[in-house]
Design a protein around this motif. Structure first.
Motif, PDB file in Angstrom:
ATOM      1  N   THR A 255       4.758  13.011  19.286  1.00 48.33           N
ATOM      2  CA  THR A 255       5.538  14.244  19.368  1.00 48.33           C
ATOM      3  C   THR A 255       4.760  15.347  20.070  1.00 48.33           C
ATOM      4  OG1 THR A 255       6.682  13.694  17.300  1.00 48.33           O
ATOM      5  CG2 THR A 255       6.815  15.975  18.063  1.00 48.33           C
ATOM      6  N   ILE A 256       5.372  15.886  21.127  1.00 53.91           N
ATOM      7  CA  ILE A 256       4.853  17.090  21.779  1.00 53.91           C
ATOM      8  C   ILE A 256       5.586  18.305  21.231  1.00 53.91           C
ATOM      9  CG2 ILE A 256       4.615  18.311  23.980  1.00 53.91           C
ATOM     10  CD1 ILE A 256       4.398  15.579  25.341  1.00 53.91           C
ATOM     11  N   SER A 257       6.926  18.173  21.121  1.00 51.19           N
ATOM     12  CA  SER A 257       7.766  19.218  20.536  1.00 51.19           C
ATOM     13  C   SER A 257       9.058  18.559  20.072  1.00 51.19           C
ATOM     14  CB  SER A 257       8.063  20.322  21.564  1.00 51.19           C
ATOM     15  OG  SER A 257       8.912  19.826  22.592  1.00 51.19           O
ATOM     16  N   ALA A 258       9.979  19.354  19.559  1.00 49.12           N
ATOM     17  CA  ALA A 258      11.238  18.816  19.046  1.00 49.12           C
ATOM     18  C   ALA A 258      12.063  18.150  20.128  1.00 49.12           C
ATOM     19  CB  ALA A 258      12.043  19.934  18.381  1.00 49.12           C
ATOM     20  N   THR A 259      11.907  18.571  21.379  1.00 43.02           N
ATOM     21  CA  THR A 259      12.676  18.002  22.496  1.00 43.02           C
ATOM     22  C   THR A 259      11.821  17.120  23.395  1.00 43.02           C
ATOM     23  OG1 THR A 259      12.276  19.995  23.822  1.00 43.02           O
ATOM     24  CG2 THR A 259      14.313  19.907  22.509  1.00 43.02           C
ATOM     25  N   LYS A 260      10.572  16.876  22.979  1.00 46.63           N
ATOM     26  CA  LYS A 260       9.679  16.029  23.768  1.00 46.63           C
ATOM     27  C   LYS A 260       8.963  15.068  22.828  1.00 46.63           C
ATOM     28  CE  LYS A 260       8.694  19.561  27.288  1.00 46.63           C
ATOM     29  NZ  LYS A 260       7.595  20.337  27.966  1.00 46.63           N
ATOM     30  N   LYS A 261       9.567  13.925  22.621  1.00 46.52           N
ATOM     31  CA  LYS A 261       8.974  12.978  21.672  1.00 46.52           C
ATOM     32  C   LYS A 261       9.493  11.567  21.892  1.00 46.52           C
ATOM     33  CE  LYS A 261      12.375  14.179  18.088  1.00 46.52           C
ATOM     34  NZ  LYS A 261      12.559  14.650  16.685  1.00 46.52           N
ATOM     35  N   LEU A 262       8.760  10.613  21.342  1.00 47.93           N
ATOM     36  CA  LEU A 262       9.141   9.209  21.347  1.00 47.93           C
ATOM     37  C   LEU A 262       9.046   8.706  19.914  1.00 47.93           C
ATOM     38  CD1 LEU A 262       9.702   6.402  22.662  1.00 47.93           C
ATOM     39  CD2 LEU A 262       7.216   6.172  22.936  1.00 47.93           C
ATOM     40  N   VAL A 263      10.129   8.077  19.428  1.00 46.89           N
ATOM     41  CA  VAL A 263      10.155   7.547  18.064  1.00 46.89           C
ATOM     42  C   VAL A 263      10.575   6.076  18.121  1.00 46.89           C
ATOM     43  CG1 VAL A 263      11.121   7.755  15.756  1.00 46.89           C
ATOM     44  CG2 VAL A 263      10.772   9.813  17.140  1.00 46.89           C
ATOM     45  N   LEU A 264       9.712   5.210  17.604  1.00 44.18           N
ATOM     46  CA  LEU A 264      10.000   3.782  17.510  1.00 44.18           C
ATOM     47  C   LEU A 264      10.189   3.446  16.037  1.00 44.18           C
ATOM     48  CD1 LEU A 264       7.183   2.545  19.914  1.00 44.18           C
ATOM     49  CD2 LEU A 264       9.601   2.757  20.480  1.00 44.18           C
ATOM     50  N   THR A 265      11.366   2.919  15.687  1.00 44.64           N
ATOM     51  CA  THR A 265      11.688   2.646  14.289  1.00 44.64           C
ATOM     52  C   THR A 265      11.927   1.161  14.079  1.00 44.64           C
ATOM     53  OG1 THR A 265      12.703   4.827  14.056  1.00 44.64           O
ATOM     54  CG2 THR A 265      13.190   3.199  12.361  1.00 44.64           C
ATOM     55  N   ALA A 266      11.113   0.554  13.224  1.00 45.67           N
ATOM     56  CA  ALA A 266      11.326  -0.819  12.766  1.00 45.67           C
ATOM     57  C   ALA A 266      12.102  -0.711  11.456  1.00 45.67           C
ATOM     58  CB  ALA A 266      10.000  -1.534  12.565  1.00 45.67           C
ATOM     59  N   HIS A 267      13.360  -1.146  11.474  1.00 44.88           N
ATOM     60  CA  HIS A 267      14.276  -0.802  10.388  1.00 44.88           C
ATOM     61  C   HIS A 267      14.064  -1.601   9.107  1.00 44.88           C
ATOM     62  CE1 HIS A 267      16.646   1.965  12.793  1.00 44.88           C
ATOM     63  NE2 HIS A 267      16.571   1.096  13.786  1.00 44.88           N
ATOM     64  N   LYS A 268      13.551  -2.794   9.203  1.00 42.09           N
ATOM     65  CA  LYS A 268      13.401  -3.619   8.000  1.00 42.09           C
ATOM     66  C   LYS A 268      12.101  -4.396   8.107  1.00 42.09           C
ATOM     67  CE  LYS A 268      16.256  -6.556   4.998  1.00 42.09           C
ATOM     68  NZ  LYS A 268      17.497  -7.368   4.919  1.00 42.09           N
ATOM     69  N   VAL A 269      11.069  -3.902   7.457  1.00 42.22           N
ATOM     70  CA  VAL A 269       9.716  -4.439   7.586  1.00 42.22           C
ATOM     71  C   VAL A 269       9.274  -5.056   6.269  1.00 42.22           C
ATOM     72  CG1 VAL A 269       7.293  -3.812   7.935  1.00 42.22           C
ATOM     73  CG2 VAL A 269       9.060  -2.846   9.412  1.00 42.22           C
ATOM     74  N   PHE A 270       8.636  -6.213   6.379  1.00 44.40           N
ATOM     75  CA  PHE A 270       8.071  -6.891   5.217  1.00 44.40           C
ATOM     76  C   PHE A 270       6.563  -6.992   5.390  1.00 44.40           C
ATOM     77  CE2 PHE A 270      12.447  -8.257   5.461  1.00 44.40           C
ATOM     78  CZ  PHE A 270      12.867  -8.255   4.135  1.00 44.40           C
ATOM     79  N   LEU A 271       5.833  -6.782   4.295  1.00 41.99           N
ATOM     80  CA  LEU A 271       4.381  -6.839   4.314  1.00 41.99           C
ATOM     81  C   LEU A 271       3.895  -8.076   3.568  1.00 41.99           C
ATOM     82  CD1 LEU A 271       3.500  -3.149   3.349  1.00 41.99           C
ATOM     83  CD2 LEU A 271       3.774  -4.095   5.646  1.00 41.99           C
ATOM     84  N   PRO A 272       2.860  -8.734   4.085  1.00 40.92           N
ATOM     85  CA  PRO A 272       2.237  -9.810   3.320  1.00 40.92           C
ATOM     86  C   PRO A 272       1.219  -9.220   2.349  1.00 40.92           C
ATOM     87  CG  PRO A 272       1.123  -9.605   5.410  1.00 40.92           C
ATOM     88  CD  PRO A 272       2.221  -8.562   5.402  1.00 40.92           C
ATOM     89  N   LYS A 273       0.876  -9.947   1.335  1.00 37.82           N
ATOM     90  CA  LYS A 273      -0.195  -9.490   0.446  1.00 37.82           C
ATOM     91  C   LYS A 273      -1.521  -9.822   1.110  1.00 37.82           C
ATOM     92  CE  LYS A 273      -2.168  -9.963  -4.185  1.00 37.82           C
ATOM     93  NZ  LYS A 273      -3.530 -10.191  -3.693  1.00 37.82           N
ATOM     94  N   PRO A 274      -2.321  -8.808   1.432  1.00 37.65           N
ATOM     95  CA  PRO A 274      -3.567  -9.053   2.139  1.00 37.65           C
ATOM     96  C   PRO A 274      -4.717  -9.408   1.195  1.00 37.65           C
ATOM     97  CG  PRO A 274      -3.306  -6.719   1.845  1.00 37.65           C
ATOM     98  CD  PRO A 274      -2.091  -7.367   1.220  1.00 37.65           C
TER      99      PRO A 274
END
Length: 312
Positions: A255-274
């Motif tokens: 994010t640079i500002s409210a009108t200058k940004k990039l958002v990548l959304t992974a909608h359904k993420v699963f984590l392994p037990k590390p």
């Protein structure tokens, strides 16, 4: 005699109307960090006997055109790479404030032709039928933001003069790592020391029999979205989700500002037990190698906000 240097190299690209056919106009001058996008054609050694100990001439093998392009994650040019990876976005907005929404899962992906020129030689090879197979982004505390685009192409044509004319050049406004943020289910995720995201179209080369050694195309397969989160072990929020198999939404942004940004959304993420290990008196870290799946409508959404009216 002039020798080629990377500082004078040029990367011009235009989206194709017909796969594998380089456009005559509409080229964009795209900044890059490095590139290995080109074609190669190997040799097959002779297997003939009865003609003495010295072998006869080798024969040429098929043409393989592919390679990675490392590009800056920037405010304007990166939209073209997202289009190549995910397809044409839905764009809204006006008066210099536009929002472009790219979605995973599309069946039809565009292709482009890229001229990678070294004017000193001069050499201006045109790589055509370029499709984006993978995108990899690494997040860390400092540095400039870059992405690696893994490409598969159809072939390459050599030339001693440019076919790109005078490419259109956008003003460069690059994102930096200190402008990055990571959210879990809409809330800032703390104690993250490093993160990565890798999306793949899993392109399938159509390797038909033809007399020029090229492929007929590259069809999208089942997409995948994976990554990692390196966190200081301060609470059990992620560990509890991993043990329970609870899905979450992860958001990666610059994010640079409210009108200058990039958002990548992974909608359904699963984590392994590390596995947790303590190797010394310093801070304890855990690393989660996550995998994403399709959420309500898609697996990945990329939203780029800038002053570009359209990427159509």
């Amino acid at each position: 005699m002039a020798r080629a240097v990377g500082a004078r190299s040029q990367f011009a690209a235009a989206f194709e109307t017909t796969y594998g056919t380089a456009p005559v106009s509409g080229y964009l001058k795209l900044p890059f960090v490095s590139t290995r996008l080109s074609s190669e054609q190997g040799l097959i050694e002779s297997d003939l006997l009865g003609l003495g100990r010295d072998p006869t001439d080798p024969i040429r093998d098929v043409i393989n055109a592919d390679g990675d392009v490392v590009v800056p994650v920037d405010l304007r040019n990166f939209g073209h790479w997202l289009k190549l990876l995910l397809g044409t976005p839905t764009s809204t907005g006006s008066a210099g404030a536009y929002t472009h929404t790219f979605a995973s899962g599309g069946w039809t992906l565009p292709s482009l032709s890229a001229e990678i020129g070294t004017p000193e030689v001069p050499s201006f090879p045109m790589v055509s039928g370029v499709k984006a197979n993978t995108l990899a982004i690494q997040m860390q505390r400092s540095g400039a933001a870059s992405a690696t685009i893994g490409c598969i192409a159809q072939g390459e044509t050599s030339a001693t003069s440019t076919a790109a004319g005078t490419p259109t050049e956008a003003v460069l406004d690059r994102f930096n790592q200190f402008q990055a943020a990571i959210k879990k289910d809409g809330v800032a995720l703390g104690n993250v020391t490093g993160a990565s995201l890798t999306y793949s179209n899993n392109l399938d080369r159509v390797e038909t029999i033809r007399n020029d050694g090229k492929i007929d195309g590259a069809d999208p397969g089942m997409a995948t979205l994976t990554g990692s989160l390196d966190v200081r072990f301060a609470d059990t929020t992620l560990l509890d989700a991993a043990i329970a198999g609870t899905a979450m939404e992860l958001e990666f942004s610059y994010t640079i500002s409210a009108t200058k940004k990039l958002v990548l959304t992974a909608h359904k993420v699963f984590l392994p037990k590390p596995r947790r290990s303590i190797s010394g008196p310093g801070g304890i870290q855990a690393s989660f190698a996550w995998q994403a799946a399709k959420g309500a409508s898609r697996m990945l959404t990329a939203v780029l906000s800038n002053d570009v009216a359209s990427y159509a």
